[in-house]
Design a protein around this motif. Structure first.
Motif, PDB file in Angstrom:
ATOM      1  N   ILE A   7       0.855  -1.189   0.000  1.00 14.49           N
ATOM      2  CA  ILE A   7       0.000   0.000   0.000  1.00 14.49           C
ATOM      3  C   ILE A   7       0.894   1.244   0.000  1.00 14.49           C
ATOM      4  O   ILE A   7       1.415   1.635   1.056  1.00 14.49           O
ATOM      5  N   PRO A   8       1.124   1.852  -1.167  1.00 14.88           N
ATOM      6  CA  PRO A   8       1.898   3.094  -1.182  1.00 14.88           C
ATOM      7  C   PRO A   8       1.085   4.232  -0.563  1.00 14.88           C
ATOM      8  O   PRO A   8      -0.019   4.527  -1.012  1.00 14.88           O
ATOM      9  N   ALA A   9       1.633   4.836   0.487  1.00 10.36           N
ATOM     10  CA  ALA A   9       0.910   5.882   1.234  1.00 10.36           C
ATOM     11  C   ALA A   9       1.861   7.010   1.607  1.00 10.36           C
ATOM     12  O   ALA A   9       1.723   7.622   2.669  1.00 10.36           O
ATOM     13  N   VAL A  20      -2.898  18.344   6.239  1.00  7.31           N
ATOM     14  CA  VAL A  20      -2.702  16.923   6.550  1.00  7.31           C
ATOM     15  C   VAL A  20      -2.712  16.159   5.225  1.00  7.31           C
ATOM     16  O   VAL A  20      -3.582  16.391   4.398  1.00  7.31           O
ATOM     17  N   SER A  21      -1.743  15.261   5.001  1.00  6.61           N
ATOM     18  CA  SER A  21      -1.734  14.471   3.756  1.00  6.61           C
ATOM     19  C   SER A  21      -3.058  13.730   3.627  1.00  6.61           C
ATOM     20  O   SER A  21      -3.589  13.210   4.607  1.00  6.61           O
ATOM     21  N   LYS A  22      -3.562  13.675   2.394  1.00  2.97           N
ATOM     22  CA  LYS A  22      -4.937  13.207   2.175  1.00  2.97           C
ATOM     23  C   LYS A  22      -5.212  11.811   2.724  1.00  2.97           C
ATOM     24  O   LYS A  22      -6.322  11.525   3.177  1.00  2.97           O
ATOM     25  N   GLN A  23      -4.198  10.932   2.739  1.00  2.00           N
ATOM     26  CA  GLN A  23      -4.440   9.565   3.222  1.00  2.00           C
ATOM     27  C   GLN A  23      -4.805   9.524   4.704  1.00  2.00           C
ATOM     28  O   GLN A  23      -5.387   8.572   5.179  1.00  2.00           O
ATOM     29  N   ASP A 105      -3.339   1.619  -4.119  1.00  4.28           N
ATOM     30  CA  ASP A 105      -3.199   2.977  -3.588  1.00  4.28           C
ATOM     31  C   ASP A 105      -3.900   3.125  -2.234  1.00  4.28           C
ATOM     32  O   ASP A 105      -5.065   2.730  -2.080  1.00  4.28           O
ATOM     33  N   ALA A 106      -3.213   3.780  -1.293  1.00  2.85           N
ATOM     34  CA  ALA A 106      -3.810   4.038   0.026  1.00  2.85           C
ATOM     35  C   ALA A 106      -5.079   4.879  -0.082  1.00  2.85           C
ATOM     36  O   ALA A 106      -5.944   4.826   0.797  1.00  2.85           O
ATOM     37  N   VAL A 107      -5.178   5.653  -1.142  1.00  2.42           N
ATOM     38  CA  VAL A 107      -6.290   6.600  -1.277  1.00  2.42           C
ATOM     39  C   VAL A 107      -7.405   6.085  -2.203  1.00  2.42           C
ATOM     40  O   VAL A 107      -8.140   6.864  -2.789  1.00  2.42           O
ATOM     41  N   ARG A 108      -7.536   4.756  -2.291  1.00  2.00           N
ATOM     42  CA  ARG A 108      -8.695   4.145  -2.956  1.00  2.00           C
ATOM     43  C   ARG A 108      -9.408   3.278  -1.915  1.00  2.00           C
ATOM     44  O   ARG A 108      -9.267   2.049  -1.902  1.00  2.00           O
ATOM     45  N   PRO A 109     -10.170   3.937  -1.028  1.00  2.00           N
ATOM     46  CA  PRO A 109     -10.722   3.205   0.117  1.00  2.00           C
ATOM     47  C   PRO A 109     -11.948   2.350  -0.185  1.00  2.00           C
ATOM     48  O   PRO A 109     -12.401   1.624   0.685  1.00  2.00           O
ATOM     49  N   ILE A 209     -12.810   4.928  -6.586  1.00  2.00           N
ATOM     50  CA  ILE A 209     -12.147   6.180  -6.958  1.00  2.00           C
ATOM     51  C   ILE A 209     -10.834   6.358  -6.208  1.00  2.00           C
ATOM     52  O   ILE A 209     -10.658   5.860  -5.096  1.00  2.00           O
ATOM     53  N   LYS A 210      -9.942   7.103  -6.854  1.00  2.00           N
ATOM     54  CA  LYS A 210      -8.726   7.549  -6.172  1.00  2.00           C
ATOM     55  C   LYS A 210      -9.015   8.953  -5.662  1.00  2.00           C
ATOM     56  O   LYS A 210      -9.370   9.835  -6.432  1.00  2.00           O
ATOM     57  N   ILE A 211      -8.896   9.148  -4.382  1.00  2.00           N
ATOM     58  CA  ILE A 211      -9.180  10.465  -3.811  1.00  2.00           C
ATOM     59  C   ILE A 211      -7.988  11.364  -4.115  1.00  2.00           C
ATOM     60  O   ILE A 211      -6.893  11.162  -3.590  1.00  2.00           O
ATOM     61  N   THR A 212      -8.196  12.301  -5.027  1.00  2.00           N
ATOM     62  CA  THR A 212      -7.098  13.129  -5.536  1.00  2.00           C
ATOM     63  C   THR A 212      -7.306  14.606  -5.221  1.00  2.00           C
ATOM     64  O   THR A 212      -6.376  15.288  -4.798  1.00  2.00           O
TER      65      THR A 212
END
Ligand code: CTP
Ligand code: MG
Length: 229
Positions: A7-9, A20-23, A105-109, A209-212
């Motif tokens: 999990i790249p975060a 704060v970083s989005k993750q 991706d860490a940001v695809r929850p 989705i990737k939260i971007t």
């Protein structure tokens, strides 16, 4: 069979632009990265989870792993400058018995269990598998003069997401080549393609989705309320 999840975060979330970083932003009561990690913790096919994080976030990550009982996390590794460097760092710590590595991706929850499982299954038979969705818009090629040169054939176009799953040996070879030849890539499967392997397509979901950007965060709140797995 031993499957590792990476999990790249370690991203800075520049396009999101929050302090704060989005993750680590809260979504429906817990940090985005926790939603993502729980999907992998609960997936029976996953044996270990490796997280790449910026060194400044390590302590917070350790606390969260304890709080949310994420017992499958085996390593927290330092992230690199590019996503690719973060994945590469994690890859060097994958368990010796692993035969499949899944990158997500860490940001695809909102990734569904069935997609994680489908990617792993296809990687077993095809060496590489990528979750992707058909492109809905008409995609055109633009040039430096601000003009369109041509319109691509949409019937063969896909938007790649994660999870992406690979035979470990293949992913190691792809990353070795990328490091050796200074190749830049925004996803893992494009590095594998450079070895003339054609990853299998796993048709995914538009919910994944990737939260971007900030807009994605609004949509994510809506999706989180209709949690379904
Ligand atoms: N990522 C990473 N290491 C990096 C860059 C990105 O581990 N050096 C991770 C992000 O944390 C994220 C995933 O890769 O989980 C997808 O990247 P992206 O959505 O681009 O996130 P950021 O790079 O953080 O965002 P931005 O590009 O807007 O700065
Ligand atoms: Mg990025």
């Amino acid at each position: 069979m031993f499957t590792s999840a990476i999990i790249p975060a370690a991203g800075a979330g520049e396009r999101m632009g929050t302090a704060v970083s989005k993750q680590f932003l809260t979504l429906h009561g817990k940090p985005i990265i926790i939603h993502t990690l729980e999907r992998f913790q609960l997936c029976g096919a996953i044996n270990e989870i490796l997280i790449a994080i910026q060194p400044s976030g390590r302590r917070q990550m350790e606390l969260l792993i304890n709080e949310f009982h994420l017992s499958k996390v085996s390593h927290i590794v330092d992230g690199g400058r590019r996503r690719q460097d973060s994945v590469s760092n994690a890859l060097s710590h994958v368990h010796g018995d692993a035969d499949i590595v899944v990158v997500h991706d860490a940001v695809r929850p909102f990734v569904q269990q069935k997609l994680i499982l489908a990617a792993i299954e296809k990687a077993r038979t095809h060496s590489a598998a990528v979750v992707a969705v058909r492109v809905k818009d008409t995609v055109k090629m633009g040039n430096q003069e601000g003009r369109f040169e041509r319109t691509l054939d949409r019937s063969v176009l896909w938007a790649a997401q994660t999870p992406q799953a690979f035979a470990k040996s293949l992913l190691l070879e792809a990353y070795a080549k990328a490091n050796r030849e200074n190749i830049d890539a925004t996803d893992d499967s494009s590095l594998v393609e450079l070895l003339n392997v054609q990853p299998a397509i796993v048709e995914g979901s538009f919910d994944n989705i990737k939260i971007t950007t900030l807009d994605d965060l609004d949509f994510a709140s809506v999706l989180a309320r209709r949690f379904r797995d």
